[in-house]
Design a protein around this motif. Structure first.
Motif, PDB file in Angstrom:
ATOM      1  N   ASP A  26       0.872  -1.179  -0.065  1.00 57.53           N
ATOM      2  CA  ASP A  26       0.128   0.126  -0.022  1.00 57.53           C
ATOM      3  C   ASP A  26       1.208   1.408   0.076  1.00 57.53           C
ATOM      4  O   ASP A  26       0.500   2.207  -0.624  1.00 57.53           O
ATOM      5  N   PRO A  31       1.303   2.973  -7.142  1.00 58.19           N
ATOM      6  CA  PRO A  31      -0.162   2.315  -7.737  1.00 58.19           C
ATOM      7  C   PRO A  31      -0.045   2.148  -9.476  1.00 58.19           C
ATOM      8  O   PRO A  31       0.235   3.032  -9.798  1.00 58.19           O
ATOM      9  N   SER A  32      -0.530   0.974  -9.072  1.00 57.68           N
ATOM     10  CA  SER A  32      -1.085   0.539 -10.637  1.00 57.68           C
ATOM     11  C   SER A  32      -2.027   1.184 -11.243  1.00 57.68           C
ATOM     12  O   SER A  32      -3.386   1.120 -10.658  1.00 57.68           O
ATOM     13  N   PRO A  33      -2.276   1.189 -12.187  1.00 58.11           N
ATOM     14  CA  PRO A  33      -3.212   1.946 -13.420  1.00 58.11           C
ATOM     15  C   PRO A  33      -4.441   1.166 -13.185  1.00 58.11           C
ATOM     16  O   PRO A  33      -4.536  -0.373 -13.380  1.00 58.11           O
ATOM     17  N   THR A  34      -5.211   1.295 -12.791  1.00 58.54           N
ATOM     18  CA  THR A  34      -7.184   0.898 -12.868  1.00 58.54           C
ATOM     19  C   THR A  34      -7.235   0.563 -14.052  1.00 58.54           C
ATOM     20  O   THR A  34      -8.147  -0.105 -14.597  1.00 58.54           O
ATOM     21  N   GLU A  35      -7.524   1.585 -15.451  1.00 59.86           N
ATOM     22  CA  GLU A  35      -7.579   1.203 -16.210  1.00 59.86           C
ATOM     23  C   GLU A  35      -7.299   1.561 -17.588  1.00 59.86           C
ATOM     24  O   GLU A  35      -5.519   2.033 -17.263  1.00 59.86           O
TER      25      GLU A  35
END
Length: 50
Positions: A26, A31-35
């Motif tokens: 966390d 952060p990984s791309p969500t889209e």
């Protein structure tokens, strides 16, 4: 008596490892791309047009 310390503490050590990995995921990892960057249909059109 001291021989029981390792088996008795193993679940707590494993719990601490899982919690540390969760915190690390966390806080430290980006952060990984969500889209996706482009919709799949546009990517397919680009691949077939080249």
């Amino acid at each position: 008596m001291y021989a029981l310390i390792v088996p008795a503490s193993t679940p707590f050590v494993l719990l601490a490892v899982v919690m540390a990995l969760s915190w690390w995921e966390d806080r430290i990892l980006p952060p990984s791309p969500t889209e996706p960057a482009e919709p799949p249909a546009e990517q397919l059109a680009k691949l077939t047009s080249d």
